[in-house]
Design an enzyme around this catalytic site. Structure first.
Site, PDB file in Angstrom:
ATOM      1  N   GLY A 254       7.575   8.467   6.811  1.00 49.19           N
ATOM      2  CA  GLY A 254       7.377   7.812   8.104  1.00 49.19           C
ATOM      3  C   GLY A 254       7.670   8.734   9.271  1.00 49.19           C
ATOM      4  N   CYS A 255       8.755   9.467   9.183  1.00 49.07           N
ATOM      5  CA  CYS A 255       9.135  10.364  10.284  1.00 49.07           C
ATOM      6  C   CYS A 255       8.134  11.502  10.439  1.00 49.07           C
ATOM      7  CB  CYS A 255      10.547  10.888  10.067  1.00 49.07           C
ATOM      8  SG  CYS A 255      11.772   9.559  10.070  1.00 49.07           S
ATOM      9  N   THR A 256       7.562  11.953   9.328  1.00 50.61           N
ATOM     10  CA  THR A 256       6.538  12.993   9.380  1.00 50.61           C
ATOM     11  C   THR A 256       5.278  12.450  10.046  1.00 50.61           C
ATOM     12  OG1 THR A 256       7.444  14.097   7.444  1.00 50.61           O
ATOM     13  CG2 THR A 256       5.142  14.573   7.994  1.00 50.61           C
TER      14      THR A 256
ATOM     15  N   ALA B 176       6.013  12.259  13.829  1.00 51.32           N
ATOM     16  CA  ALA B 176       6.033  13.581  14.460  1.00 51.32           C
ATOM     17  C   ALA B 176       4.632  14.178  14.526  1.00 51.32           C
ATOM     18  CB  ALA B 176       6.979  14.508  13.700  1.00 51.32           C
TER      19      ALA B 176
END
Length: 153
Positions: free
Chosen positions: A43-45, A48
């Site tokens: 999710g964070c990738t 970003a």
């Protein structure tokens, strides 16, 4: 979550290059300040990479993008290099900024309660006032939504 209309708390943290960055360095510019859990997670990738893909459009609108997590400077540097992220990533392993922005909370992870970052995005105006605040952000949609917010002004 901090209140819309309140002054964004200032801070100084190290970026992915080990340089000190203060929020107050960006007075006079719009800032997207987003808080995420961990570098290199799915999710964070997505979040970003969404900001990276739309970075030229944010830059046209004179908007600074800053991502903050509890990861280290070394972790952020590897994350930046792996995905060619063109914006600022700040390390907050001490958790003080995460707590000041009210994003370090108890949350349910696979059926057990743990402390962690609740994905949150703030839009801060040129005077340092929180203009918009979003909690429980959908990682894949965050950059597009924030771009719409900025372009609608």
């Amino acid at each position: 979550m901090l209140e819309v209309g309140s002054i964004a708390p200032d801070f100084t943290l190290l970026d992915q290059n080990g340089d000190s960055v203060s929020l107050s360095n960006f007075v006079g510019k719009k800032i997207i300040l987003y808080f995420y859990s961990k570098d290199n997670t799915p999710g964070c990738t997505k979040q970003a990479c969404g900001y990276a893909q739309n970075y030229p459009r944010f830059k046209e609108k004179d908007t600074i993008i800053i991502g903050i997590s509890k990861d280290t400077v070394v972790s952020h540097k590897k994350f930046e290099e792996k995905y060619q992220l063109p914006f600022i990533l700040l390390a907050n392993p001490e958790l003080d900024v995460l707590q000041a922005y009210d994003v370090w909370k108890e949350k349910n992870m696979y059926g057990r309660m743990v402390m962690g970052v609740v994905r949150t995005t703030y839009l801060i105006n040129e005077e340092g006032i929180i203009e918009k605040a979003f909690t429980k952000v959908k990682a894949a949609d965050d950059a597009e939504r924030m771009l719409r917010e900025i372009e609608s002004e």
